[in-house]
Design an enzyme around this catalytic site. Structure first.
Site, PDB file in Angstrom:
ATOM      1  N   GLN A  72       0.760  -1.044  -0.030  1.00  6.91           N
ATOM      2  CA  GLN A  72       0.164  -0.001  -0.130  1.00  6.91           C
ATOM      3  C   GLN A  72       0.618   1.232  -0.058  1.00  6.91           C
ATOM      4  O   GLN A  72       0.240   2.147  -0.419  1.00  6.91           O
ATOM      5  CB  GLN A  72      -0.872   0.010   1.386  1.00  6.91           C
ATOM      6  CG  GLN A  72      -1.996  -0.857   0.983  1.00  6.91           C
ATOM      7  CD  GLN A  72      -3.084  -1.053   2.367  1.00  6.91           C
ATOM      8  OE1 GLN A  72      -2.377  -1.456   3.407  1.00  6.91           O
ATOM      9  NE2 GLN A  72      -4.010  -0.350   2.447  1.00  6.91           N
ATOM     10  N   ASP A  93       2.050   0.382  -7.944  1.00 11.16           N
ATOM     11  CA  ASP A  93       3.017   0.577  -8.678  1.00 11.16           C
ATOM     12  C   ASP A  93       4.388   1.643  -7.926  1.00 11.16           C
ATOM     13  O   ASP A  93       5.391   1.258  -7.709  1.00 11.16           O
ATOM     14  CB  ASP A  93       3.266   0.770 -10.056  1.00 11.16           C
ATOM     15  CG  ASP A  93       2.736  -0.417 -10.850  1.00 11.16           C
ATOM     16  OD1 ASP A  93       2.104  -1.495 -10.319  1.00 11.16           O
ATOM     17  OD2 ASP A  93       2.638  -0.357 -12.152  1.00 11.16           O
ATOM     18  N   ARG A 151       4.009   0.563  12.838  1.00 15.84           N
ATOM     19  CA  ARG A 151       3.898  -0.939  12.463  1.00 15.84           C
ATOM     20  C   ARG A 151       4.029  -0.843  10.863  1.00 15.84           C
ATOM     21  O   ARG A 151       3.120  -0.093  10.410  1.00 15.84           O
ATOM     22  CB  ARG A 151       2.509  -1.265  13.014  1.00 15.84           C
ATOM     23  CG  ARG A 151       1.844  -2.787  12.420  1.00 15.84           C
ATOM     24  CD  ARG A 151       0.231  -2.915  13.099  1.00 15.84           C
ATOM     25  NE  ARG A 151      -0.104  -4.279  12.374  1.00 15.84           N
ATOM     26  CZ  ARG A 151      -0.797  -4.401  11.346  1.00 15.84           C
ATOM     27  NH1 ARG A 151      -1.311  -3.139  10.710  1.00 15.84           N
ATOM     28  NH2 ARG A 151      -1.323  -5.300  11.255  1.00 15.84           N
ATOM     29  N   HIS A 185       1.177  -9.111   4.995  1.00 14.37           N
ATOM     30  CA  HIS A 185       0.134  -8.301   4.759  1.00 14.37           C
ATOM     31  C   HIS A 185      -0.302  -8.577   3.488  1.00 14.37           C
ATOM     32  O   HIS A 185      -0.329  -7.435   2.476  1.00 14.37           O
ATOM     33  CB  HIS A 185       0.521  -6.802   5.076  1.00 14.37           C
ATOM     34  CG  HIS A 185      -0.808  -5.896   5.600  1.00 14.37           C
ATOM     35  ND1 HIS A 185      -0.940  -5.293   6.774  1.00 14.37           N
ATOM     36  CD2 HIS A 185      -2.005  -5.560   4.778  1.00 14.37           C
ATOM     37  CE1 HIS A 185      -2.107  -4.647   6.697  1.00 14.37           C
ATOM     38  NE2 HIS A 185      -2.621  -4.812   5.609  1.00 14.37           N
ATOM     39  N   ASN A 198      -1.602 -10.786   8.789  1.00 11.07           N
ATOM     40  CA  ASN A 198      -2.582  -9.466   8.817  1.00 11.07           C
ATOM     41  C   ASN A 198      -3.968 -10.053   8.391  1.00 11.07           C
ATOM     42  O   ASN A 198      -4.011 -10.451   7.259  1.00 11.07           O
ATOM     43  CB  ASN A 198      -2.371  -8.265   7.962  1.00 11.07           C
ATOM     44  CG  ASN A 198      -3.304  -7.151   8.478  1.00 11.07           C
ATOM     45  OD1 ASN A 198      -3.354  -6.787   9.450  1.00 11.07           O
ATOM     46  ND2 ASN A 198      -3.966  -7.001   7.278  1.00 11.07           N
ATOM     47  N   GLU A 199      -5.073 -10.141   9.321  1.00  7.62           N
ATOM     48  CA  GLU A 199      -6.241 -10.586   8.996  1.00  7.62           C
ATOM     49  C   GLU A 199      -6.661 -11.748   7.905  1.00  7.62           C
ATOM     50  O   GLU A 199      -7.162 -11.377   6.930  1.00  7.62           O
ATOM     51  CB  GLU A 199      -6.978  -9.030   8.136  1.00  7.62           C
ATOM     52  CG  GLU A 199      -6.782  -7.902   8.998  1.00  7.62           C
ATOM     53  CD  GLU A 199      -7.412  -6.670   8.521  1.00  7.62           C
ATOM     54  OE1 GLU A 199      -7.752  -6.759   7.368  1.00  7.62           O
ATOM     55  OE2 GLU A 199      -7.860  -5.528   9.354  1.00  7.62           O
ATOM     56  N   ASN A 216      -7.831  -5.682  15.038  1.00  8.99           N
ATOM     57  CA  ASN A 216      -8.355  -4.707  14.047  1.00  8.99           C
ATOM     58  C   ASN A 216      -9.551  -4.376  13.996  1.00  8.99           C
ATOM     59  O   ASN A 216     -10.217  -5.398  13.788  1.00  8.99           O
ATOM     60  CB  ASN A 216      -7.767  -5.141  12.519  1.00  8.99           C
ATOM     61  CG  ASN A 216      -5.866  -5.362  12.442  1.00  8.99           C
ATOM     62  OD1 ASN A 216      -5.399  -4.986  13.434  1.00  8.99           O
ATOM     63  ND2 ASN A 216      -5.529  -5.447  11.339  1.00  8.99           N
ATOM     64  N   TYR A 255     -12.931  -1.779  12.415  1.00  9.50           N
ATOM     65  CA  TYR A 255     -13.521  -0.905  11.791  1.00  9.50           C
ATOM     66  C   TYR A 255     -15.086  -0.563  11.867  1.00  9.50           C
ATOM     67  O   TYR A 255     -15.666   0.539  11.618  1.00  9.50           O
ATOM     68  CB  TYR A 255     -13.091  -1.131  10.136  1.00  9.50           C
ATOM     69  CG  TYR A 255     -11.545  -0.782   9.884  1.00  9.50           C
ATOM     70  CD1 TYR A 255     -11.168   0.276   9.608  1.00  9.50           C
ATOM     71  CD2 TYR A 255     -10.637  -1.916  10.106  1.00  9.50           C
ATOM     72  CE1 TYR A 255      -9.969   0.626   9.437  1.00  9.50           C
ATOM     73  CE2 TYR A 255      -9.369  -1.669   9.757  1.00  9.50           C
ATOM     74  CZ  TYR A 255      -8.912  -0.437   9.483  1.00  9.50           C
ATOM     75  OH  TYR A 255      -7.629  -0.193   9.432  1.00  9.50           O
ATOM     76  N   GLU A 303      -4.897  -2.020  14.390  1.00 10.87           N
ATOM     77  CA  GLU A 303      -5.479  -1.286  13.314  1.00 10.87           C
ATOM     78  C   GLU A 303      -6.772  -0.587  13.947  1.00 10.87           C
ATOM     79  O   GLU A 303      -7.555  -1.572  14.316  1.00 10.87           O
ATOM     80  CB  GLU A 303      -5.664  -1.848  11.902  1.00 10.87           C
ATOM     81  CG  GLU A 303      -4.714  -2.079  11.303  1.00 10.87           C
ATOM     82  CD  GLU A 303      -5.040  -2.609   9.868  1.00 10.87           C
ATOM     83  OE1 GLU A 303      -6.002  -2.598   9.154  1.00 10.87           O
ATOM     84  OE2 GLU A 303      -3.959  -3.313   9.266  1.00 10.87           O
TER      85      GLU A 303
HETATM   86  C1  GBH Z   1      -7.874  -3.336   6.841  1.00 15.90           C
HETATM   87  O1  GBH Z   1      -8.594  -4.307   6.086  1.00 15.90           O
HETATM   88  C2  GBH Z   1      -6.361  -3.621   6.099  1.00 15.90           C
HETATM   89  O2  GBH Z   1      -5.631  -4.445   7.015  1.00 15.90           O
HETATM   90  C3  GBH Z   1      -5.784  -2.429   5.783  1.00 15.90           C
HETATM   91  O3  GBH Z   1      -4.463  -2.974   4.745  1.00 15.90           O
HETATM   92  C4  GBH Z   1      -6.664  -1.752   4.902  1.00 15.90           C
HETATM   93  O4  GBH Z   1      -6.144  -0.496   4.317  1.00 15.90           O
HETATM   94  C5  GBH Z   1      -7.466  -1.132   6.026  1.00 15.90           C
HETATM   95  O5  GBH Z   1      -8.096  -2.147   6.850  1.00 15.90           O
HETATM   96  C6  GBH Z   1      -8.570  -0.168   5.563  1.00 15.90           C
HETATM   97  O6  GBH Z   1      -9.590  -1.135   4.870  1.00 15.90           O
HETATM   98  O7  GBH Z   1     -16.371  -2.451   0.284  1.00 15.90           O
HETATM   99  O8  GBH Z   1     -17.807  -3.696   1.405  1.00 15.90           O
HETATM  100  O9  GBH Z   1     -16.257  -4.939   0.212  1.00 15.90           O
HETATM  101  C7  GBH Z   1      -9.883  -4.271   6.871  1.00 15.90           C
HETATM  102  C8  GBH Z   1     -11.043  -3.687   6.584  1.00 15.90           C
HETATM  103  C9  GBH Z   1     -10.948  -4.239   4.087  1.00 15.90           C
HETATM  104  C10 GBH Z   1     -13.152  -3.924   5.643  1.00 15.90           C
HETATM  105  C11 GBH Z   1     -11.994  -3.880   3.106  1.00 15.90           C
HETATM  106  C12 GBH Z   1     -13.860  -3.656   4.505  1.00 15.90           C
HETATM  107  C13 GBH Z   1     -14.206  -3.680   2.166  1.00 15.90           C
HETATM  108  C14 GBH Z   1     -15.821  -3.971   2.302  1.00 15.90           C
HETATM  109  N1  GBH Z   1     -11.556  -3.707   5.202  1.00 15.90           N
HETATM  110  N2  GBH Z   1     -13.441  -4.164   3.074  1.00 15.90           N
HETATM  111  S1  GBH Z   1     -16.714  -3.935   1.124  1.00 15.90           S
END
Ligand code: GBH
Length: 500
Positions: free
Chosen positions: A32, A65, A90, A135, A179-180, A321, A323, A405
């Site tokens: 990333q 890229d 991290r 990752h 990771n995840e 992690n 969200y 995260e």
């Molecule tokens: C993390 O992924 C990752 O570890 C990190 O690399 C990433 O940048 C960060 O979170 C933010 O996304 O659009 O409905 O398909 C976990 C979280 C991954 C959850 C992408 C939501 C898309 C849902 N996310 N996912 S959807």
């Protein structure tokens, strides 16, 4: 350093500091932010392939890229961390930068040098490196032999981990293996909007996670046997989770269903790592469904005695992690919001889809009144992290945890990012309550993300960074956003002391 003014108005904000030695940092991941995808001998990985073969899967058709070119500008990244008073960074290692073909016989010294330079630069600035070994950027040549679905990957990953411990272990005290597993398994093998995009929704994610758990244990045991005495570092894993709340607080059925979601999201990984087998509830539900589907073998694999033993007790800490918060019903009665969190037009959270979603027998939704963040899949629910931490603590004997995260997505990300600032304030205060009120053992907080990194299928359309990067300037100038300045105050104060 000015103290934060504590706000007693809502009667809930907790004014207190974190335990001494608390870990404060921000994170990134190699694909990333590094860029330099074909520089200095790096090999191809599955994301290099994916953005070329399926460019339409990325919302703005961008790639990693060049990304933020941290490969050439890592010193600026370190200065940003220093300016907010972080004591930890991290970041992840690009496997194919170290082993272009995925295996030790291909070692690329330039890649090793890059990480040595980054680590040394961090230490020279008083910042501890915290390394994620994997990752999501698997070397392409390993994908060519079946990637994470081929059991051989377990040994190969172990060799990669050993090499990294050898090279960097004298200076890196804190490691996460993977990771995840959930997100990468589901996105890569279920929704098909992450590399390697292999469509096997019913079995793929279960096989993928199965081998990742073994790979984790393999690396853990190698560290334990060969490096622990010398370096005395710790090895954990970063697990993603939502917080799951009963839709109806008075419904025991909804409460049970919410707990089942935690079991399917976190117990799926934690049970094997603590008890050497998958959670009983998962076992029964998936075995029964598999039978109904006319299968002779359950879609959920099993660990033999050897692996069961090897897995048990392989966590020095759990990385959390977080969200999203979700609301859960025990019955599908039409309250599911179908427009919520669309992934390629498929509701990401739709409990009626086959495989994992349907297997767990719980119906997830959100509150239409919740404020949203920038990404379509994210509501503004920063305090939900407390629930996840408490669930882990209650179910696995209050283990050592670290937030690896959490963050707030923004569109057209501005320097003046009020919502993100508010997110971190409430989020960190919730973690403070986990420690002070709930008695949970949380040792650190690393937010996501340091920079506005390339956001996988969303490309650059959303960002999580506390640092803005001017991608059109020749040296990719980094500037701190308001959220970053505010985090700096929290980090330096070690929390929210009462203002004098
Ligand atoms: C993390 O992924 C990752 O570890 C990190 O690399 C990433 O940048 C960060 O979170 C933010 O996304 O659009 O409905 O398909 C976990 C979280 C991954 C959850 C992408 C939501 C898309 C849902 N996310 N996912 S959807």
């Amino acid at each position: 350093m000015g103290s934060l003014k504590c706000n007693f108005d809502d009667g809930e904000f907790l004014c207190d500091t974190f335990p001494e030695g608390f870990i404060w940092g921000m994170g990134t991941a190699s694909y990333q932010c590094e860029g330099a995808w074909d520089k200095d001998g790096k090999g191809m990985n599955i994301w290099d392939t994916f953005v070329r073969t399926m460019p339409e899967k990325i919302q703005d058709r961008s790639t990693g890229d060049v990304a933020l070119d941290s490969y050439h500008h890592y010193k600026q990244d370190v200065q940003m961390l220093k300016s907010i008073g972080a004591n930890t960074y991290r970041f992840s290692l690009s496997w194919a930068r170290i082993f272009p073909n995925g295996r030790p016989d291909s070692v690329n010294q330039a890649g090793v040098d890059y990480y040595n330079n980054l680590i040394n630069e961090l230490l020279a600035n008083g910042i501890q490196p915290m390394v994620t070994l994997y990752h999501w950027d698997l070397p392409q040549s390993l994908q060519d032999i079946g990637g994470w679905l081929n059991e051989e990957i377990v040994e190969i990953y172990g060799e990669y981990a050993r090499f990294c411990f050898q090279q960097f272990g004298d200076r890196v005290q804190r490691w996460t293996t993977i990771n995840e597993p959930f997100i990468s398994g589901m996105m890569g093998y279920y929704y098909c909007n992450f590399a390697p995009c292999i469509n096997d929704p019913e079995e793929g994610p279960y096989k993928y996670v199965h081998n990742q758990l073994k790979a984790h244990a393999q690396a853990y045991r190698i560290y334990e046997a060969e490096f622990k005495k010398k370096y005395n570092g710790v090895v954990g894993i970063s697990l993603d989770t939502s917080s799951y709340f009963p839709f109806d607080k008075n419904s025991p059925e909804d409460a049970k269903a919410a707990n089942r979601c935690f079991v399917f999201r976190l117990g799926w990984m934690l049970h094997p790592l603590y008890h050497g087998k998958y959670p009983q509830e998962m076992r029964e539900l998936i075995d029964a469904r598999s039978k109904n589907e006319g299968r002779e073998v359950s879609r959920l694999p099993d660990f033999d005695d050897h692996w069961s033993k090897k897995l048990k007790g392989t966590l020095d800490f759990i990385g959390v992690n977080f969200y999203n918060a979700e609301l859960v019903r025990g019955k599908d009665d039409g309250v599911i919001a179908p427009e919520w969190g669309l992934a390629d037009g498929i509701p990401f959270f739709d409990s009626r889809l086959p495989g994992w979603n349907r297997d767990m027998n719980a119906y997830r939704t959100h509150d239409m009144n919740w404020v949203r963040c920038g990404a379509p899949w994210q509501d503004f629910t920063p305090t939900g992290i407390r629930e996840c931490i408490k669930w882990i603590s209650d179910n696995y004997g209050n283990p050592t945890m670290m937030v690896t995260e959490t963050g707030c997505s923004g569109v057209d990300d501005k320097i003046n990012d009020e919502q993100r600032k508010e997110f971190f304030k409430l989020s960190i205060n919730a973690v403070l309550k986990s420690i002070k009120v709930d008695g949970c053992n949380v040792v650190g907080y690393s937010g996501w993300s340091l920079l506005d990194v390339w956001e996988w299928m969303s490309g650059y359309t959303i960002g999580f960074g506390i640092v803005h990067v001017d991608k059109s300037s020749p040296n990719m100038t980094r500037s701190l956003k308001e959220s970053g300045k505010y985090l700096g105050t929290i980090f330096r104060n070690n929390g929210f002391p009462l203002s004098k």
